[in-house]
Design a protein around this motif. Structure first.
Motif, PDB file in Angstrom:
ATOM      1  N   ARG A 171      11.036  24.189 -81.998  1.00 26.26           N
ATOM      2  CA  ARG A 171      11.472  23.151 -82.695  1.00 26.26           C
ATOM      3  C   ARG A 171      13.144  22.428 -82.391  1.00 26.26           C
ATOM      4  O   ARG A 171      12.852  21.556 -82.669  1.00 26.26           O
ATOM      5  N   LEU A 172      14.366  23.234 -82.555  1.00 30.21           N
ATOM      6  CA  LEU A 172      15.270  22.880 -81.759  1.00 30.21           C
ATOM      7  C   LEU A 172      15.079  21.913 -80.308  1.00 30.21           C
ATOM      8  O   LEU A 172      15.454  20.967 -80.562  1.00 30.21           O
ATOM      9  N   MET A 173      14.151  22.580 -79.584  1.00 29.31           N
ATOM     10  CA  MET A 173      13.416  21.778 -78.165  1.00 29.31           C
ATOM     11  C   MET A 173      13.612  20.551 -79.017  1.00 29.31           C
ATOM     12  O   MET A 173      13.750  19.210 -78.625  1.00 29.31           O
ATOM     13  N   VAL A 174      12.055  20.379 -79.782  1.00 27.24           N
ATOM     14  CA  VAL A 174      11.270  18.896 -79.918  1.00 27.24           C
ATOM     15  C   VAL A 174      12.780  17.686 -80.360  1.00 27.24           C
ATOM     16  O   VAL A 174      13.292  16.985 -80.517  1.00 27.24           O
ATOM     17  N   GLU A 175      13.791  18.351 -81.489  1.00 29.53           N
ATOM     18  CA  GLU A 175      14.852  18.081 -81.880  1.00 29.53           C
ATOM     19  C   GLU A 175      15.929  17.579 -81.230  1.00 29.53           C
ATOM     20  O   GLU A 175      16.741  16.954 -81.498  1.00 29.53           O
ATOM     21  N   ASN A 176      15.787  18.203 -80.021  1.00 37.28           N
ATOM     22  CA  ASN A 176      17.134  16.859 -79.312  1.00 37.28           C
ATOM     23  C   ASN A 176      16.511  16.126 -78.638  1.00 37.28           C
ATOM     24  O   ASN A 176      16.984  15.249 -78.365  1.00 37.28           O
TER      25      ASN A 176
END
Length: 99
Positions: free
Chosen positions: A85-90
């Motif tokens: 999820r954090l990867m996508v939020e980047n």
């Protein structure tokens, strides 16, 4: 709110599907690299390069912008799910879809 993609996080891949409204079809298809993002499920290590064209386009706008995505995680492991999820939020603003 309009979304560019529906992104599904799986344990071994990221699936990117179109989520834009019909009235934005021409705008979406004009984005650089759009077809590469939709071609097939992406390994996590290749996701960033697959969305690079769309992300670079958004950064080049004045003012800089980000696209919204619908995000759904099918990853049972909480730590792995959070990392994905954090990867996508980047790269995108996200609205999470419940399982």
């Amino acid at each position: 709110m309009e979304f560019l993609y529906a992104i599904e996080l799986r344990a071994d891949s990221v699936v990117v599907m179109p989520a834009w409204p019909a009235k934005r079809e021409a705008d979406a298809k004009a984005l650089p690299g759009l077809s590469a993002t939709l071609a097939e499920p992406h390994q996590y290590s290749k996701f960033v390069s697959a969305i690079e064209g769309v992300f670079s386009w958004s950064k080049a706008q004045d003012p800089e912008c980000r696209h919204y995505v619908q995000l759904k995680s099918l990853i049972p492991d909480a730590v792995q799910s959070d990392r994905a999820r954090l990867m996508v939020e980047n790269y995108f603003y996200k609205v999470e879809v419940r399982r």
